[in-house]
Design a protein around this motif. Structure first.
Motif, PDB file in Angstrom:
ATOM      1  N   LEU A  86       0.741  -1.359   0.033  1.00 57.62           N
ATOM      2  CA  LEU A  86      -0.046   0.004  -0.079  1.00 57.62           C
ATOM      3  C   LEU A  86       0.888   1.340   0.279  1.00 57.62           C
ATOM      4  O   LEU A  86       0.699   2.110  -0.852  1.00 57.62           O
ATOM      5  CB  LEU A  86      -0.851   0.119   1.021  1.00 57.62           C
ATOM      6  N   GLU A  87       1.942   1.470   0.862  1.00 61.57           N
ATOM      7  CA  GLU A  87       2.439   2.514   0.985  1.00 61.57           C
ATOM      8  C   GLU A  87       3.552   2.649  -0.035  1.00 61.57           C
ATOM      9  O   GLU A  87       4.094   3.762  -0.090  1.00 61.57           O
ATOM     10  CB  GLU A  87       3.217   2.592   2.394  1.00 61.57           C
ATOM     11  N   GLY A  88       4.154   1.634  -0.568  1.00 60.14           N
ATOM     12  CA  GLY A  88       5.050   1.610  -1.588  1.00 60.14           C
ATOM     13  C   GLY A  88       4.847   1.848  -2.937  1.00 60.14           C
ATOM     14  O   GLY A  88       5.422   2.178  -3.984  1.00 60.14           O
ATOM     15  N   ALA A  89       3.351   2.048  -3.090  1.00 58.00           N
ATOM     16  CA  ALA A  89       2.647   2.074  -4.338  1.00 58.00           C
ATOM     17  C   ALA A  89       2.857   3.497  -4.986  1.00 58.00           C
ATOM     18  O   ALA A  89       2.853   4.504  -4.246  1.00 58.00           O
ATOM     19  CB  ALA A  89       1.132   1.882  -4.487  1.00 58.00           C
ATOM     20  N   ALA A  90       3.385   3.726  -6.345  1.00 59.28           N
ATOM     21  CA  ALA A  90       3.674   5.000  -6.662  1.00 59.28           C
ATOM     22  C   ALA A  90       2.381   5.764  -7.044  1.00 59.28           C
ATOM     23  O   ALA A  90       2.166   7.029  -6.958  1.00 59.28           O
ATOM     24  CB  ALA A  90       4.334   4.896  -7.918  1.00 59.28           C
ATOM     25  N   ASP A  91       1.262   4.897  -7.291  1.00 54.25           N
ATOM     26  CA  ASP A  91      -0.126   5.650  -7.580  1.00 54.25           C
ATOM     27  C   ASP A  91      -0.865   5.725  -6.534  1.00 54.25           C
ATOM     28  O   ASP A  91      -0.595   5.231  -5.408  1.00 54.25           O
ATOM     29  CB  ASP A  91      -1.014   4.585  -8.532  1.00 54.25           C
ATOM     30  N   ALA A  92      -2.013   6.449  -6.425  1.00 51.30           N
ATOM     31  CA  ALA A  92      -2.678   6.830  -5.329  1.00 51.30           C
ATOM     32  C   ALA A  92      -3.684   5.318  -5.195  1.00 51.30           C
ATOM     33  O   ALA A  92      -4.324   5.115  -6.100  1.00 51.30           O
ATOM     34  CB  ALA A  92      -3.685   8.025  -5.490  1.00 51.30           C
TER      35      ALA A  92
END
Length: 70
Positions: free
Chosen positions: A11-17
């Motif tokens: 969740l926190e590592g994703a580049a997208d919202a």
């Protein structure tokens, strides 16, 4: 606990919202850093309506979420 850590990392590592939505209530219950920036959300998640987060008419989006949830 390991699964929880993997989830949090994804969740926190994703580049997208990313917004995590409860399909029963259409409440946004979690979001990542990019979503905080994009939607001006607080660091600590607290449930809020999808309409409050995304703005405008979200009826079609809510229907799609409920449909996907089965």
């Amino acid at each position: 606990q390991r699964e929880s850590q993997k989830y949090r990392t994804l969740l926190e590592g994703a580049a997208d919202a990313l917004l995590v939505v409860d399909p029963r209530s259409s409440s946004v219950i979690e979001w990542n850093a990019r979503a905080r920036e994009l939607f001006d959300l607080p660091a600590e998640p607290s449930p809020r309506s999808l309409a409050d987060v995304a703005g405008g008419d979200v009826a079609d989006l809510e229907d799609a979420i409920r449909s996907a949830a089965g």
